[in-house]
Scaffold this motif. Structure first.
Motif: not given
Ligand code: AMP
Ligand code: MG
Length: 490
Positions: A51-75
């Motif tokens: 259950d905990e793993g699936v919450e991480v894979l769904a984005g419902n829980r940020v796991p320990e050690g994660s530093e979530p970010l959205a990357q900037a780019y152009a194109g």
């Protein structure tokens, strides 16, 4: 820590990304977990499926050690420059060092809006998630550098495209998510410090030996050119059309990324296009090397300030490196084609021999995959020719070519069975044919039935093996099954 993160991108300055967590979803449900990949990454599959793993894979829980970010780019998209794109529906959770010692990004795709979403909802529909899962894993099994799919999770929420569709999140694994467009982002802002830091990061990750070169940035560009030339040749040798080779979908790592409107050829034609939005045929099968070079030229332009102190000298360096693309691509393409017809080494005249075969295949709508696979049987003896001939609208077109090929095989003098075995090891029986991919997606989306998806994945995991129970998967579409257009799936 269940996911042993060791993040490096998150150490770069704040202007490289936006820090934010994924947006939780209503009802996460694990649809698929990639056990072999989890093991390669040194992750515990049982925990990922918990259950905990699936919450991480769904984005419902940020796991320990994660530093979530959205990357900037152009194109450049279809040739037009967009100065800001960025992860509009993806979140990089962090990096792990896999068992092979290589660093891998763990990214959620379809994980909610970010500052880069523009008008998008930040979400992904189940169909495109399963398509990316199947095709990326098939590419991996074919031995082609690619991002991979660790998991697919249903969100229990609808996403609205033309209609309401079930939503899903894909966990994508990549050597990095640095794109040509990431360099363009900093170049467009004339942010030379940012550009240099990005280049140094890319060198450390993808070309560590370049750090000791007289000109490390030249060596980085050489590395990217070499990887992209090899990659596009590998694609074409299995009949792959990426479909949307924008600079933001072109990696510095040399991995295939973004399986949107991609497709594999059934009948061979160099002008083949499937993408519904590629009206000009910019990303047609046979145009891919030209486009790759165009994209690399955009990368080289961003690097000019790093390549030499004087602009004229920098341009000269860039041109020298870019000039290496064509010979590298040609060698990989012709070398690969020659092996596909059972020859060991390229000789003068082989280019003509192979071009002649491809021309005859195009004129006769011969199935790309089956032609080469069945040619292996023909190599074992003339009795095997019937199956190849039957793939040509006019079998005489094959008959006129075959003696030249046989003469060339005889010149190499290898035992027919050895030739056959070598050919079968490079010519897959099974590719993710469009009609099969669409069929398993329809079963999942319309009938909540993942069994066809699982069955297709199992077949595609062993593309070079004969699988007697799976003969149907090797067949081209019937006329009524033919997929005429593919879609971006955003
Ligand atoms: P693509 O054509 O999928 O490579 O995406 C091009 C750009 O559009 C990227 O910046 C994506 O993050 C963004 N994008 C695609 N789909 C969505 C979506 N549903 N919501 C937000 N941004 C999106
Ligand atoms: Mg993209």
């Amino acid at each position: 820590m269940q996911l042993p993160f060791d993040n490096s991108y998150a150490r770069l300055p704040d202007r490289f990304f936006a820090r934010l967590a994924p947006t939780p979803v209503a009802a996460p449900r694990l649809l698929k977990l990639n056990l072999p990949l989890a093991q390669e990454l040194g992750l515990d599959p049982a925990w990922l499926a918990s259950d905990e793993g699936v919450e991480v894979l769904a984005g419902n829980r940020v796991p320990e050690g994660s530093e979530p970010l959205a990357q900037a780019y152009a194109g450049h998209q279809f040739g037009g420059f967009v100065p800001q794109l960025g992860d509009g529906r993806a979140i990089l959770l962090g990096e792990v060092v896999a068992r092979d010692g290589m660093r891998r990004d763990i990214q959620l795709k379809g994980s909610g809006p970010t500052p880069f979403s523009r008008r998008g909802d930040g979400r992904a529909a189940l169909g495109p998630v399963l398509r990316e899962y199947v095709v990326s894993e098939a590419m991996h099994a074919l031995g082609i550098p690619t991002t991979r799919s660790l998991a697919a999770v249903a969100t229990g929420e609808a996403v609205y495209r033309e209609t309401a569709l079930p939503g899903a999140v894909l966990t994508r694994v990549a050597a990095s998510h640095i794109r040509v467009g990431t360099f363009q982002y900093f170049a467009a802002r004339q942010d030379l410090d940012g550009l240099r830091m990005l280049a140094d990061h890319a060198v450390a990750r993808h070309d560590p030996q370049a750090a000791g070169a007289p000109n490390p940035y030249r060596a980085l560009l050489e590395g990217v050119v070499a990887r992209q030339a090899a990659l596009v040749a590998r694609w074409m040798l299995v009949g792959f059309i990426h479909g949307v080779m924008n600079t933001d979908n072109t990696t510095v790592s040399g991995e295939t990324i973004d399986f949107g409107p991609c497709a594999f050829l059934d009948a061979y034609h160099p002008g083949q296009v499937f993408s519904s939005i590629d009206h000009q045929g910019r990303y047609a099968f046979g145009n891919q090397p030209r486009i790759a070079l165009w994209n690399l030229t955009r990368l080289a332009e961003t690097l000019l300030p790093l390549l030499a102190a004087e602009e004229a000298a920098a341009i000269e360096v860039a041109q020298e490196v870019l000039a290496g693309f064509a010979p590298r691509f040609e060698a990989a393409w012709l070398g690969g084609l020659v092996r596909k017809v059972g020859l060991e080494a390229v000789q003068e005249g082989d280019g003509d021999l192979l071009e002649d075969l491809l021309l005859r295949m195009a004129e006769n709508e011969a199935d790309f995959t089956l032609t080469f696979r069945s040619l292996a049987d023909a190599a074992a003896g003339p009795g095997g020719e019937a199956a190849v001939r039957a793939l040509f609208k006019d079998p005489a077109a094959f008959d006129a070519w075959a003696p030249r090929w046989r003469a060339r095989l005889a010149q190499e003098g290898r035992a027919p069975e050895a030739v056959r075995a070598a050919m079968r090891a490079v010519n897959p029986a099974f590719i993710p044919r469009n009609h099969q991919v669409e069929r398993v997606i329809a079963a999942a989306v319309q009938g909540d039935d993942l069994a066809p998806f699982e069955a297709l994945l199992a077949v595609l995991a062993r593309p070079f093996d004969d699988q007697p129970g799976a003969a149907d998967y090797a067949l081209p579409p019937q006329p009524e099954e033919r997929v005429l257009a593919t879609f971006c799936g955003t």
